[in-house]
Design an enzyme around this catalytic site. Structure first.
Site, PDB file in Angstrom:
ATOM      1  N   LYS A  73       0.853  -1.199   0.000  1.00  0.00           N
ATOM      2  CA  LYS A  73       0.000   0.000   0.000  1.00  0.00           C
ATOM      3  C   LYS A  73       0.878   1.234   0.000  1.00  0.00           C
ATOM      4  O   LYS A  73       1.704   1.427   0.893  1.00  0.00           O
ATOM      5  CB  LYS A  73      -0.923   0.003   1.223  1.00  0.00           C
ATOM      6  CG  LYS A  73      -1.749   1.287   1.370  1.00  0.00           C
ATOM      7  CD  LYS A  73      -2.765   1.202   2.509  1.00  0.00           C
ATOM      8  CE  LYS A  73      -3.455   2.550   2.744  1.00  0.00           C
ATOM      9  NZ  LYS A  73      -4.429   2.510   3.875  1.00  0.00           N
ATOM     10  N   ASP A 105      -2.972  10.133   3.375  1.00  0.00           N
ATOM     11  CA  ASP A 105      -4.372   9.711   3.486  1.00  0.00           C
ATOM     12  C   ASP A 105      -5.164  10.740   4.287  1.00  0.00           C
ATOM     13  O   ASP A 105      -5.141  10.738   5.512  1.00  0.00           O
ATOM     14  CB  ASP A 105      -4.449   8.328   4.162  1.00  0.00           C
ATOM     15  CG  ASP A 105      -5.878   7.802   4.241  1.00  0.00           C
ATOM     16  OD1 ASP A 105      -6.785   8.409   3.624  1.00  0.00           O
ATOM     17  OD2 ASP A 105      -6.077   6.764   4.912  1.00  0.00           O
ATOM     18  N   LYS A 153     -10.989  12.645   7.168  1.00  0.00           N
ATOM     19  CA  LYS A 153     -10.601  12.297   8.547  1.00  0.00           C
ATOM     20  C   LYS A 153     -10.650  13.549   9.419  1.00  0.00           C
ATOM     21  O   LYS A 153     -10.356  14.633   8.936  1.00  0.00           O
ATOM     22  CB  LYS A 153      -9.143  11.779   8.567  1.00  0.00           C
ATOM     23  CG  LYS A 153      -8.940  10.389   8.050  1.00  0.00           C
ATOM     24  CD  LYS A 153      -7.459  10.000   8.173  1.00  0.00           C
ATOM     25  CE  LYS A 153      -7.176   8.643   7.554  1.00  0.00           C
ATOM     26  NZ  LYS A 153      -7.842   7.522   8.218  1.00  0.00           N
ATOM     27  N   ASP A 209       1.233   6.227   5.400  1.00  0.00           N
ATOM     28  CA  ASP A 209       0.306   5.284   4.776  1.00  0.00           C
ATOM     29  C   ASP A 209       0.886   4.624   3.516  1.00  0.00           C
ATOM     30  O   ASP A 209       0.202   3.854   2.846  1.00  0.00           O
ATOM     31  CB  ASP A 209      -1.013   6.009   4.461  1.00  0.00           C
ATOM     32  CG  ASP A 209      -2.232   5.126   4.639  1.00  0.00           C
ATOM     33  OD1 ASP A 209      -2.118   4.092   5.313  1.00  0.00           O
ATOM     34  OD2 ASP A 209      -3.295   5.481   4.089  1.00  0.00           O
ATOM     35  N   ASP A 265     -12.460   6.800   2.826  1.00  0.00           N
ATOM     36  CA  ASP A 265     -11.308   6.590   3.717  1.00  0.00           C
ATOM     37  C   ASP A 265     -10.901   5.110   3.768  1.00  0.00           C
ATOM     38  O   ASP A 265      -9.848   4.778   4.297  1.00  0.00           O
ATOM     39  CB  ASP A 265     -11.635   7.120   5.122  1.00  0.00           C
ATOM     40  CG  ASP A 265     -10.387   7.325   5.974  1.00  0.00           C
ATOM     41  OD1 ASP A 265      -9.269   7.287   5.411  1.00  0.00           O
ATOM     42  OD2 ASP A 265     -10.538   7.527   7.193  1.00  0.00           O
ATOM     43  N   GLU A 316      -9.667   3.503   1.478  1.00  0.00           N
ATOM     44  CA  GLU A 316      -9.053   3.602   0.152  1.00  0.00           C
ATOM     45  C   GLU A 316      -7.948   2.568  -0.057  1.00  0.00           C
ATOM     46  O   GLU A 316      -7.663   2.175  -1.184  1.00  0.00           O
ATOM     47  CB  GLU A 316      -8.486   5.011  -0.048  1.00  0.00           C
ATOM     48  CG  GLU A 316      -7.051   5.255   0.492  1.00  0.00           C
ATOM     49  CD  GLU A 316      -6.925   5.087   2.010  1.00  0.00           C
ATOM     50  OE1 GLU A 316      -7.950   5.137   2.698  1.00  0.00           O
ATOM     51  OE2 GLU A 316      -5.790   4.887   2.481  1.00  0.00           O
ATOM     52  N   ARG A 318      -7.733  -0.623   0.604  1.00  0.00           N
ATOM     53  CA  ARG A 318      -8.185  -1.884  -0.008  1.00  0.00           C
ATOM     54  C   ARG A 318      -8.473  -1.710  -1.491  1.00  0.00           C
ATOM     55  O   ARG A 318      -8.385  -2.662  -2.255  1.00  0.00           O
ATOM     56  CB  ARG A 318      -9.395  -2.421   0.763  1.00  0.00           C
ATOM     57  CG  ARG A 318     -10.601  -1.539   0.704  1.00  0.00           C
ATOM     58  CD  ARG A 318     -11.602  -1.864   1.794  1.00  0.00           C
ATOM     59  NE  ARG A 318     -11.134  -1.442   3.120  1.00  0.00           N
ATOM     60  CZ  ARG A 318     -11.763  -1.690   4.257  1.00  0.00           C
ATOM     61  NH1 ARG A 318     -12.897  -2.357   4.250  1.00  0.00           N
ATOM     62  NH2 ARG A 318     -11.268  -1.280   5.400  1.00  0.00           N
TER      63      ARG A 318
HETATM   64  N1  BES Z   1      -4.665   4.445   6.541  1.00  0.00           N
HETATM   65  C1  BES Z   1      -5.825   4.146   7.299  1.00  0.00           C
HETATM   66  C2  BES Z   1      -5.561   3.153   8.435  1.00  0.00           C
HETATM   67  C3  BES Z   1      -4.614   3.632   9.503  1.00  0.00           C
HETATM   68  C4  BES Z   1      -5.105   4.262  10.618  1.00  0.00           C
HETATM   69  C5  BES Z   1      -3.269   3.401   9.401  1.00  0.00           C
HETATM   70  C6  BES Z   1      -4.234   4.707  11.602  1.00  0.00           C
HETATM   71  C7  BES Z   1      -2.381   3.831  10.378  1.00  0.00           C
HETATM   72  C8  BES Z   1      -2.875   4.485  11.485  1.00  0.00           C
HETATM   73  C9  BES Z   1      -6.902   3.542   6.389  1.00  0.00           C
HETATM   74  O1  BES Z   1      -6.910   4.004   5.076  1.00  0.00           O
HETATM   75  C10 BES Z   1      -8.229   3.922   6.961  1.00  0.00           C
HETATM   76  O2  BES Z   1      -8.528   5.092   6.967  1.00  0.00           O
HETATM   77  N2  BES Z   1      -8.983   2.929   7.404  1.00  0.00           N
HETATM   78  C11 BES Z   1     -10.266   3.149   7.952  1.00  0.00           C
HETATM   79  C12 BES Z   1     -11.225   2.156   7.323  1.00  0.00           C
HETATM   80  C13 BES Z   1     -12.665   2.414   7.639  1.00  0.00           C
HETATM   81  C14 BES Z   1     -13.131   3.687   6.968  1.00  0.00           C
HETATM   82  C15 BES Z   1     -13.488   1.237   7.158  1.00  0.00           C
HETATM   83  C16 BES Z   1     -10.178   2.923   9.457  1.00  0.00           C
HETATM   84  O3  BES Z   1      -9.460   2.021   9.890  1.00  0.00           O
HETATM   85  O4  BES Z   1     -10.794   3.694  10.189  1.00  0.00           O
HETATM   86 ZN    ZN Z   2      -5.096   4.642   4.347  1.00  0.00          ZN
HETATM   87 MN    MN Z   3      -8.018   5.785   4.816  1.00  0.00          MN
END
Ligand code: BES
Ligand code: ZN
Ligand code: MN
Length: 498
Positions: free
Chosen positions: A265, A270, A277, A288, A347, A349, A351
């Site tokens: 990734k 992000d 966010k 990220d 968010d 994104e 996947r």
């Molecule tokens: N990049 C984030 C996950 C993340 C969070 C990595 C904190 C490192 C530290 C990912 O893209 C994300 O935003 N995931 C969301 C998914 C949700 C919207 C289903 C999450 O984990 O809140």
């Molecule tokens: Zn992310």
């Molecule tokens: Mn995200």
């Protein structure tokens, strides 16, 4: 790699170093000096001082004393090795951690350091060497007027042992390559999004690849991504003026024994996109792209080590920004494999870009696919900040766990619960990009699994927790980017050479 890493004989009088690092063990009757090549008198002298010095043997403790007459080091440092009952993997972990912590704390005040932890095996030497290389890390950053504060890395690390250089050579090279490539991954993670974005990341990858005759790189730029159906990568990237790129980095040795595909990734920042966010959660989101950084460096390490396994790295690079051109919640995109995805949260994104990378990797029918991503906050909620979540086929998971253990990196298996698959069903597309309110790391894994070609063994590494250290440094781990995963990937690849 200008760092010199070598064995020194047990003749400490012949030693030339700024600092000689000795170990302190925690025993049932208190702390005592770990075995070393020091004279009995010196050992006795130091042991008598330990209590008054407050030496406890605790990990991360480092106490500095004036040098001893019977050693050629100006300073003796006492490093906590933890419990004296540790054996096997636990002992190797303690050695790696203590050497890393000592090197980290000595950076800036020493050029040459020596470790005498009384080690008697090549494995122990490798653990110390690996930790010391990782701990010997300076992030120069992008300073304008405060460059004076930048420290110099240690340039020579010696390990005192009765095992000779030749016998330890392979282990030392392995430790050096694993350590330095993880440090290169850290430096990429630490670069700010103003400087590291998909095009500059890809350009950097192309530049480093040039140094290797057996590494080829292919860049899929924006137009090609759109034309060739990479709806995930181009969709996520469409909100940013910095266009997305898919970089495919291929290492091909002579007569490869297997072909490993790695998908990383590479979200260079992000924001969450239009599902923006909150400000506090956006901090650290330069990390990220940590998965892509470890994939790139694992490919380079494989070439450095001449591993007889072909490796293809897929760096899924995009910047996730909000705005009038960005994906909206409820958009439907078409992925590389033809599947349509209803995007309900922009968010989620990671996947989306990973799915395209995994689909492309599957087209070449590799022996195994590993994907590595800072994918979910849910993995952090479940496992904390030092353990990565691991999902996928059991046999591959076991290999990842073993590869990680040998690198000092922890993975914990999580289940791909099939009942959760329903929560990804969409009324209007083949699948949606968010699932059940609970088990977020699992639904993310179930989503990715959809894109893995039939019959291809696969595992998914969610490194959202351990990729970035916001807290104080510890052991061999600095602040910010950790390089976590790089060494696991290399050990994993090497497991196919046997
Ligand atoms: N990049 C984030 C996950 C993340 C969070 C990595 C904190 C490192 C530290 C990912 O893209 C994300 O935003 N995931 C969301 C998914 C949700 C919207 C289903 C999450 O984990 O809140
Ligand atoms: Zn992310
Ligand atoms: Mn995200």
């Amino acid at each position: 790699m200008s760092l010199s890493l070598s064995i020194h004989s047990t003749d400490l009088e012949a030693l030339e170093a700024d600092v000689l690092v000795l170990g302190v063990l925690k025993g049932s009757d208190g702390a005592y000096l770990a075995p070393s090549s020091l004279s009995e008198d010196s050992v006795e002298g130091i042991n008598e001082l330990l209590e008054a010095l407050g030496a406890s043997g605790a990990p991360d403790q480092l106490l500095r004393l004036p040098g001893l007459e019977d050693t050629g080091a100006g300073i003796v440092a006492l490093a906590g090795l933890g419990s004296d009952t540790a054996e096997g993997q636990e002992r190797l972990d303690a050695l790696r951690y203590a050497a890393g912590s000592a090197a980290r704390q000595l950076v800036g005040s020493a050029e040459e350091i020596a470790f005498d932890f009384g080690v008697s095996s090549v494995e122990e030497i490798e653990a110390i060497a690996h930790g010391a290389v990782l701990g010997n890390f300076v992030e120069e950053g992008l300073r304008g007027k405060t460059q004076d504060s930048i420290k110099e890395e240690i340039d020579s690390i010696l390990i005192v042992s009765s095992i000779d250089q030749e016998e330890a050579e392979e282990a030392l090279v392995h430790a050096l390559v694993l350590g330095e490539t993880a440090k290169d991954a850290r430096r990429l993670v630490n670069l700010p999004p103003s400087h590291l974005y998909p095009e500059t990341f890809a350009e950097f990858a192309a530049e480093v690849a040039e140094d290797y005759a057996n590494i080829e790189i292919e860049l899929f730029h924006h137009d090609r991504l759109a034309e060739e159906g990479f709806g995930g990568i181009s969709g996520v990237g469409q909100g940013s003026p910095r266009k997305p790129v898919l970089a495919v980095v291929k290492y091909t040795p002579e007569n490869p024994k297997a072909h490993v595909a790695l998908v990383g990734k590479g979200i260079t920042f992000d924001t969450g996109g239009n599902s923006l966010k909150p400000a506090a959660s956006m901090m650290t989101m330069k990390c990220d792209m940590a998965g892509a950084a470890s994939v790139l460096n694992a490919v380079l390490a494989s070439a450095e080590l001449d591993v007889p396994v072909a490796v293809t790295g897929y760096l899924c690079l995009a910047e996730n920004m909000p705005g009038g051109h960005a994906l909206r919640p409820e958009d439907i995109i078409t992925m590389r494999d033809g599947r349509t995805v209803e995007v309900l949260n922009t968010d989620a994104e990671g996947r989306l870009v990973m799915a395209d990378g995994i689909a492309l990797a599957s087209e070449s029918n590799p022996d195994v696919i590993l994907d590595i991503a800072t994918l979910t906050g849910a993995a952090m909620a479940a496992l904390g900040l030092r353990t990565a979540a691991l999902l996928g086929d059991e046999e591959i998971r076991d290999r990842v766990i073993a590869a990680g253990a040998a690198a000092g990196e922890a993975y914990w298996p999580m289940p791909l619960e099939s009942y959760l698959r329903k929560s990804l069903e969409s009324p209007v597309a083949d699948i949606k990009n968010i699932g059940s309110r609970y088990g977020g790391a699992l639904t993310a894994g179930l989503f990715l699994k959809e894109f893995v070609g039939e019959g291809i063994p696969w595992a998914h590494l969610d490194i959202a927790g351990p990729a970035f250290n916001e807290e104080a440094p510890y052991g061999f781990t600095p602040k910010e980017g950790t390089g976590f995963g790089t060494a696991t990937l290399v050990n994993f690849i090497q497991s196919y050479a046997k």
